[in-house]
Design a protein around this motif. Sequence first.
Motif, PDB file in Angstrom:
ATOM      1  N   ALA A  49     -12.559  57.610 -43.201  1.00 47.96           N
ATOM      2  CA  ALA A  49     -12.525  56.404 -42.363  1.00 47.96           C
ATOM      3  C   ALA A  49     -11.104  56.111 -41.875  1.00 47.96           C
ATOM      4  N   LEU A  50     -10.113  56.279 -42.739  1.00 49.77           N
ATOM      5  CA  LEU A  50      -8.724  56.060 -42.334  1.00 49.77           C
ATOM      6  C   LEU A  50      -8.321  57.006 -41.214  1.00 49.77           C
ATOM      7  N   GLY A  51      -8.718  58.258 -41.339  1.00 53.15           N
ATOM      8  CA  GLY A  51      -8.364  59.257 -40.331  1.00 53.15           C
ATOM      9  C   GLY A  51      -9.321  59.325 -39.172  1.00 53.15           C
ATOM     10  N   GLN A  52     -10.296  58.396 -39.144  1.00 48.70           N
ATOM     11  CA  GLN A  52     -11.306  58.392 -38.077  1.00 48.70           C
ATOM     12  C   GLN A  52     -11.898  59.787 -37.887  1.00 48.70           C
ATOM     13  N   ASP A  53     -12.347  60.355 -39.007  1.00 47.71           N
ATOM     14  CA  ASP A  53     -12.983  61.675 -39.034  1.00 47.71           C
ATOM     15  C   ASP A  53     -12.106  62.751 -38.402  1.00 47.71           C
ATOM     16  N   GLY A  54     -10.826  62.726 -38.762  1.00 51.59           N
ATOM     17  CA  GLY A  54      -9.928  63.792 -38.330  1.00 51.59           C
ATOM     18  C   GLY A  54      -9.158  63.531 -37.062  1.00 51.59           C
ATOM     19  N   PRO A  60      -1.013  59.721 -48.580  1.00 50.34           N
ATOM     20  CA  PRO A  60      -1.370  59.124 -49.862  1.00 50.34           C
ATOM     21  C   PRO A  60      -1.032  57.643 -49.954  1.00 50.34           C
ATOM     22  N   GLY A  61       0.074  57.222 -49.336  1.00 42.56           N
ATOM     23  CA  GLY A  61       0.414  55.804 -49.364  1.00 42.56           C
ATOM     24  C   GLY A  61      -0.624  54.955 -48.660  1.00 42.56           C
ATOM     25  N   GLN A  62      -1.094  55.411 -47.515  1.00 38.73           N
ATOM     26  CA  GLN A  62      -2.122  54.683 -46.775  1.00 38.73           C
ATOM     27  C   GLN A  62      -3.446  54.684 -47.530  1.00 38.73           C
ATOM     28  N   LEU A  63      -3.757  55.798 -48.166  1.00 36.31           N
ATOM     29  CA  LEU A  63      -4.991  55.880 -48.953  1.00 36.31           C
ATOM     30  C   LEU A  63      -4.901  54.970 -50.170  1.00 36.31           C
ATOM     31  N   TRP A  64      -3.730  54.918 -50.809  1.00 33.28           N
ATOM     32  CA  TRP A  64      -3.534  54.029 -51.967  1.00 33.28           C
ATOM     33  C   TRP A  64      -3.842  52.582 -51.608  1.00 33.28           C
ATOM     34  N   ASP A 189       9.789  53.645 -45.101  1.00 33.31           N
ATOM     35  CA  ASP A 189       8.596  54.067 -45.830  1.00 33.31           C
ATOM     36  C   ASP A 189       8.300  55.529 -45.535  1.00 33.31           C
ATOM     37  N   ARG A 190       8.433  56.368 -46.550  1.00 37.74           N
ATOM     38  CA  ARG A 190       8.248  57.805 -46.374  1.00 37.74           C
ATOM     39  C   ARG A 190       6.829  58.138 -45.911  1.00 37.74           C
ATOM     40  N   SER A 191       5.834  57.453 -46.457  1.00 40.78           N
ATOM     41  CA  SER A 191       4.447  57.720 -46.058  1.00 40.78           C
ATOM     42  C   SER A 191       4.242  57.494 -44.567  1.00 40.78           C
ATOM     43  N   ILE A 192       4.819  56.410 -44.055  1.00 39.06           N
ATOM     44  CA  ILE A 192       4.639  56.092 -42.638  1.00 39.06           C
ATOM     45  C   ILE A 192       5.429  57.063 -41.765  1.00 39.06           C
ATOM     46  N   GLY A 300       7.940  37.032 -53.801  1.00 35.79           N
ATOM     47  CA  GLY A 300       7.734  38.477 -53.854  1.00 35.79           C
ATOM     48  C   GLY A 300       6.565  38.981 -53.039  1.00 35.79           C
ATOM     49  N   TRP A 301       5.931  38.097 -52.268  1.00 36.01           N
ATOM     50  CA  TRP A 301       4.782  38.508 -51.464  1.00 36.01           C
ATOM     51  C   TRP A 301       5.234  39.271 -50.222  1.00 36.01           C
ATOM     52  N   GLY A 302       4.346  40.097 -49.706  1.00 38.02           N
ATOM     53  CA  GLY A 302       4.626  40.813 -48.467  1.00 38.02           C
ATOM     54  C   GLY A 302       3.436  41.647 -48.040  1.00 38.02           C
ATOM     55  N   PHE A 303       3.514  42.144 -46.811  1.00 37.44           N
ATOM     56  CA  PHE A 303       2.474  43.029 -46.272  1.00 37.44           C
ATOM     57  C   PHE A 303       3.102  44.396 -46.021  1.00 37.44           C
ATOM     58  N   PRO A 304       2.580  45.464 -46.623  1.00 38.09           N
ATOM     59  CA  PRO A 304       3.171  46.789 -46.441  1.00 38.09           C
ATOM     60  C   PRO A 304       2.678  47.480 -45.169  1.00 38.09           C
ATOM     61  N   LEU A 305       3.528  48.321 -44.597  1.00 42.66           N
ATOM     62  CA  LEU A 305       3.141  49.103 -43.421  1.00 42.66           C
ATOM     63  C   LEU A 305       1.937  49.995 -43.699  1.00 42.66           C
ATOM     64  N   VAL A 306       1.820  50.486 -44.939  1.00 43.64           N
ATOM     65  CA  VAL A 306       0.708  51.376 -45.258  1.00 43.64           C
ATOM     66  C   VAL A 306      -0.633  50.661 -45.186  1.00 43.64           C
ATOM     67  N   GLY A 307      -0.608  49.328 -45.069  1.00 48.75           N
ATOM     68  CA  GLY A 307      -1.851  48.587 -44.947  1.00 48.75           C
ATOM     69  C   GLY A 307      -2.379  48.504 -43.525  1.00 48.75           C
ATOM     70  N   VAL A 308      -1.558  48.873 -42.543  1.00 46.83           N
ATOM     71  CA  VAL A 308      -2.006  48.836 -41.152  1.00 46.83           C
ATOM     72  C   VAL A 308      -2.894  50.057 -40.896  1.00 46.83           C
TER      73      VAL A 308
END
Length: 348
Positions: A49-54, A60-64, A189-192, A300-308
């Motif tokens: 779903a994240l990769g929209q079927d390829g 891994p960061g986005q999947l986490w 962010d290395r994942s992004i 300490g709250w925040g929204f990570p880029l990997v959540g987009v």
Amino acid sequence: MICPHCEKSLLRKERPGNVCGKCGRRYALDPKTNPLQLNDLRVRRTALALGQDGQVPCTPGQLWYALSRKSLRETQVEMGCGVTLMIAGVVVLLVGLGSKGAVVATLGGLLLLVALGFVVAEAMGVGRGRPRVTREAFRTGPLEAWKSVYDSLPPGVIDDSRYPAPGRRPKNGGVAPEPVDGIVLVCPDRSIAVFLDAAGLTARHGVTLVADPAALTATPGRGPVLVLHDADAHGLLLAHRVRAAQPARPVVDIGLPLGAVQGLARAVPVRGEQPGASVMKLLAQSGEFSSGQLKWLSSGWGFPLVGVPPAKLLAVVSRAVEKAAAAADPQRRRAASLGFLTWPEESA
């Protein structure tokens, strides 16, 4: 749980050692033995779903984050223990009052007080936003278990163990366009960074990715510097740091903007370490945030880029890069000033 191979329903006793008792095949994740309650089918569905079927890669960061969203909404209070203590407290208290045993009645009252503590903690949201599994533990735990069974990462997930090297070019003999006066994208962010590189952004637009403003000294030029960051206390100051490091270059903050994600139902925040007083002072001095936002960030709250969502993030960053490239190109600036596809007027 459902076996990811034969798709048969399995009781706990029917899957010893992560081996299906019906088809005999091994699987990676059992929901009863990992804090995120993951199973192979859920991981596979989420990755696709994240990769929209390829159509786009994911890391891994986005999947986490995608697999942690549900638990991030919940508190870490074990209300089952609270309910058990409450029932036990009531029973002990009644027994003590009935037998006029002061010690027994006192014990029952203490049990009820402890149970009340669980209720208060739940109401206060203790543990909400704290990851059950950190990003690094996700790599060394569930992902390693997955690779031990399937010899690869989940479908569509790419390795993000290293920050992408600068100056990469497309494979198969493709040639990337030359950078327009040194456009640089700062992304800690290395994942992004790996995601954007794998999606072709750097090759398409000739953009150099760097993880830290200090690395800008190795990328000389006068072209724009784009800054991509988390919407937390440290991330929201990154553009200010870049401007201080590169006063002669235009610096564009392309997000993640706090105001754009705070309050969105699908944007689940993460709570980390509280920022220092010096960080909060700089945020307050910027005048960009309300008192409520500053208080929220200071906790300490925040929204990570990997959540987009990956496709959305790629589209937003691509538009920002294209806009920056147009602004840095004199010919494109002149075309824009004349008007796009306008009919020239006859001179008098």
